[in-house]
Design a protein around this motif. Structure first.
Motif, mmCIF file in Angstrom:
data_model
loop_
_atom_site.group_PDB
_atom_site.id
_atom_site.type_symbol
_atom_site.label_atom_id
_atom_site.label_comp_id
_atom_site.label_asym_id
_atom_site.label_seq_id
_atom_site.Cartn_x
_atom_site.Cartn_y
_atom_site.Cartn_z
ATOM 1 N N LYS A 38 5.206 -5.002 -6.904
ATOM 2 C CA LYS A 38 5.174 -4.828 -5.461
ATOM 3 C C LYS A 38 4.412 -3.570 -5.050
ATOM 4 C CE LYS A 38 9.325 -7.480 -4.423
ATOM 5 N NZ LYS A 38 10.650 -7.506 -3.756
ATOM 6 N N LEU A 39 3.294 -3.338 -5.742
ATOM 7 C CA LEU A 39 2.376 -2.280 -5.343
ATOM 8 C C LEU A 39 0.970 -2.692 -5.755
ATOM 9 C CD1 LEU A 39 1.932 0.438 -4.058
ATOM 10 C CD2 LEU A 39 2.384 1.531 -6.259
ATOM 11 N N ASP A 40 0.039 -2.630 -4.801
ATOM 12 C CA ASP A 40 -1.334 -3.093 -5.045
ATOM 13 C C ASP A 40 -2.368 -1.990 -4.891
ATOM 14 O OD1 ASP A 40 -0.653 -6.028 -5.260
ATOM 15 O OD2 ASP A 40 0.001 -5.665 -3.201
ATOM 16 N N LEU A 41 -2.186 -1.140 -3.893
ATOM 17 C CA LEU A 41 -3.193 -0.125 -3.565
ATOM 18 C C LEU A 41 -2.520 1.223 -3.334
ATOM 19 C CD1 LEU A 41 -5.100 -2.285 -0.932
ATOM 20 C CD2 LEU A 41 -6.052 -1.617 -3.147
ATOM 21 N N VAL A 42 -3.241 2.284 -3.661
ATOM 22 C CA VAL A 42 -2.730 3.630 -3.410
ATOM 23 C C VAL A 42 -3.803 4.455 -2.717
ATOM 24 C CG1 VAL A 42 -1.713 5.701 -4.393
ATOM 25 C CG2 VAL A 42 -1.350 3.518 -5.523
ATOM 26 N N LEU A 43 -3.437 5.040 -1.594
ATOM 27 C CA LEU A 43 -4.293 6.017 -0.915
ATOM 28 C C LEU A 43 -3.749 7.382 -1.301
ATOM 29 C CD1 LEU A 43 -6.638 6.274 1.171
ATOM 30 C CD2 LEU A 43 -4.866 6.590 2.909
ATOM 31 N N MET A 44 -4.588 8.267 -1.871
ATOM 32 C CA MET A 44 -4.065 9.466 -2.535
ATOM 33 C C MET A 44 -5.038 10.633 -2.441
ATOM 34 S SD MET A 44 -4.597 7.603 -6.192
ATOM 35 C CE MET A 44 -6.145 6.644 -6.365
ATOM 36 N N LEU B 214 0.839 -1.196 0.000
ATOM 37 C CA LEU B 214 0.000 0.000 0.000
ATOM 38 C C LEU B 214 0.874 1.245 0.000
ATOM 39 C CD1 LEU B 214 -2.723 1.555 0.465
ATOM 40 C CD2 LEU B 214 -2.384 1.127 2.918
ATOM 41 N N ALA B 215 0.563 2.196 -0.896
ATOM 42 C CA ALA B 215 1.319 3.448 -0.966
ATOM 43 C C ALA B 215 0.451 4.616 -0.522
ATOM 44 C CB ALA B 215 1.819 3.682 -2.392
ATOM 45 N N PHE B 216 1.080 5.603 0.129
ATOM 46 C CA PHE B 216 0.437 6.863 0.469
ATOM 47 C C PHE B 216 0.997 7.923 -0.474
ATOM 48 C CE2 PHE B 216 0.359 5.273 5.122
ATOM 49 C CZ PHE B 216 -0.807 4.558 4.875
ATOM 50 N N ALA B 217 0.171 8.447 -1.368
ATOM 51 C CA ALA B 217 0.615 9.452 -2.333
ATOM 52 C C ALA B 217 -0.059 10.788 -2.024
ATOM 53 C CB ALA B 217 0.288 9.015 -3.758
ATOM 54 N N ASN B 218 0.748 11.744 -1.592
ATOM 55 C CA ASN B 218 0.267 13.090 -1.250
ATOM 56 C C ASN B 218 -0.679 13.095 -0.059
ATOM 57 O OD1 ASN B 218 1.612 13.434 -3.650
ATOM 58 N ND2 ASN B 218 0.063 14.715 -4.616
ATOM 59 N N ASN C 4 -12.344 4.253 -11.447
ATOM 60 C CA ASN C 4 -11.095 3.582 -11.087
ATOM 61 C C ASN C 4 -10.576 3.947 -9.690
ATOM 62 O OD1 ASN C 4 -10.357 6.189 -11.676
ATOM 63 N ND2 ASN C 4 -8.976 5.665 -13.363
ATOM 64 N N ALA C 5 -11.454 4.404 -8.830
ATOM 65 C CA ALA C 5 -11.060 4.669 -7.441
ATOM 66 C C ALA C 5 -12.297 4.772 -6.566
ATOM 67 C CB ALA C 5 -10.233 5.943 -7.333
ATOM 68 N N LEU C 6 -12.062 4.691 -5.276
ATOM 69 C CA LEU C 6 -13.118 4.898 -4.292
ATOM 70 C C LEU C 6 -12.841 6.192 -3.546
ATOM 71 C CD1 LEU C 6 -13.199 1.322 -2.674
ATOM 72 C CD2 LEU C 6 -14.732 2.186 -4.449
ATOM 73 N N ASP C 7 -13.838 7.042 -3.448
ATOM 74 C CA ASP C 7 -13.733 8.224 -2.599
ATOM 75 C C ASP C 7 -14.044 7.771 -1.175
ATOM 76 O OD1 ASP C 7 -13.929 10.556 -1.175
ATOM 77 O OD2 ASP C 7 -15.178 11.596 -2.636
ATOM 78 N N VAL C 8 -12.978 7.486 -0.435
ATOM 79 C CA VAL C 8 -13.152 6.874 0.896
ATOM 80 C C VAL C 8 -13.321 7.905 2.006
ATOM 81 C CG1 VAL C 8 -11.877 4.801 0.224
ATOM 82 C CG2 VAL C 8 -10.640 6.735 1.225
ATOM 83 N N ASP D 297 -9.094 17.331 2.887
ATOM 84 C CA ASP D 297 -9.643 17.204 1.543
ATOM 85 C C ASP D 297 -9.982 15.744 1.262
ATOM 86 O OD1 ASP D 297 -9.188 20.002 0.793
ATOM 87 O OD2 ASP D 297 -7.054 19.453 0.852
ATOM 88 N N ALA D 298 -10.613 15.528 0.117
ATOM 89 C CA ALA D 298 -11.016 14.163 -0.248
ATOM 90 C C ALA D 298 -9.801 13.262 -0.426
ATOM 91 C CB ALA D 298 -11.825 14.194 -1.541
ATOM 92 N N VAL D 299 -9.968 12.015 -0.034
ATOM 93 C CA VAL D 299 -8.923 11.001 -0.243
ATOM 94 C C VAL D 299 -9.540 9.830 -1.000
ATOM 95 C CG1 VAL D 299 -7.389 11.579 1.670
ATOM 96 C CG2 VAL D 299 -9.354 10.113 2.089
ATOM 97 N N TYR D 300 -8.722 9.213 -1.827
ATOM 98 C CA TYR D 300 -9.189 8.159 -2.720
ATOM 99 C C TYR D 300 -8.330 6.913 -2.556
ATOM 100 C CZ TYR D 300 -11.348 12.228 -4.936
ATOM 101 O OH TYR D 300 -12.059 13.368 -5.178
ATOM 102 N N LEU D 301 -8.938 5.764 -2.791
ATOM 103 C CA LEU D 301 -8.211 4.506 -2.791
ATOM 104 C C LEU D 301 -8.335 3.883 -4.174
ATOM 105 C CD1 LEU D 301 -6.670 2.414 -0.904
ATOM 106 C CD2 LEU D 301 -8.829 1.147 -0.908
#
Length: 245
Positions: free
Chosen positions: A129-135, A62-66, A202-206, A219-223
């Motif tokens: 080696k990357l599956d999910l991004v929280l951004m 899982l990556a945290f982007a911004n 192509n993402a979820l507004d979580v 602000d909004a975050v997406y997965l």
């Protein structure tokens, strides 16, 4: 110089007659380096063995982007998911890429950091080696346009149709670039800039999910799910986890 058998026997006898302290001093004087090298080898071997035995197998990457997750949210997103799966946290883990910064408008101070983050993300994707991004939205736009994110279509949830119905209200759509001639246009090889895009979910507004609402993001975050993820079933399980937490 090679010793005769009589000389060897004499030295053994002399050693046997030494006091304990003298024997230790004798051994240290004549065998110091083999002892030190042997101890060093044991330390290196023990360290490697300890690392190998303590190594955890990633369930997901899982990556945290911004976005920056606090300690409580990190624990929820990692160990919380392992508990959801019933996995042993001593042997399994959710591997995190923290503090990635993605931007096309990075200033002079942040340009190198943005470039390094982009290279790190590309390397992780290429290595599988990357599956999910929280951004945040900026990172979401960049990753979407570059085609990094998997379309979250109903077909992806065939084994869990109820989950798709649950997340349908928070599915987010964004542009994906199918083709463009920007390089040719910049080089003067094309008279007009032509970009072909399509809009996909192509993402979820979580942001509204309790797990993230508690974190207080401004602000909004997406997965999003990385398009070439080799662990799609675990990604779906992760979406189920955050939806119920």
């Amino acid at each position: 110089m090679k010793l005769s058998e009589q000389e060897k026997a004499a030295r053994r006898a002399a050693f046997r007659n030494m006091r304990a302290a003298e024997k230790l001093d004798h051994v240290w004087t004549y065998y110091k380096w083999p002892i030190l090298l042997g101890l060093l080898a044991l330390i290196v071997l023990g360290s490697a063995l300890h690392r190998e035995l303590g190594k955890k197998e990633p369930v997901l990457y899982l990556a945290f982007a911004n976005v920056v997750a606090g300690e409580d949210l990190e624990e929820d997103l990692t160990d919380g998911f392992l508990r959801f799966l019933g996995a042993d946290a001593k042997k399994r883990e959710v591997y995190l890429y923290r503090d990635l910064y993605l931007s096309d408008d990075a200033d002079t101070l942040n340009h190198e950091y943005a470039y390094a983050s982009k290279m790190k993300l590309m390397g992780a994707v290429s290595a599988g080696k990357l599956d999910l991004v929280l951004m945040n939205r900026e990172a979401y736009d960049l990753l979407s346009r570059s085609g990094y994110l998997l379309e979250l279509s109903p077909a992806l949830f065939t084994e869990n149709a109820a989950l798709y119905a649950q997340v349908l209200p928070i599915l987010s759509s964004n542009e994906v670039v199918l083709s463009d001639n920007s390089i040719e246009y910049q080089l003067g090889e094309a008279e007009t800039l032509e970009v072909e895009t399509e809009t996909v979910r192509n993402a979820l507004d979580v942001s509204s999910l309790p797990l993230f609402a508690r974190a207080g993001f401004p602000d909004a975050v997406y997965l999003g799910v990385i398009a070439n993820s080799e662990r799609l079933s675990d990604c779906i399980a992760y979406i189920s986890f955050i939806s119920k937490s």
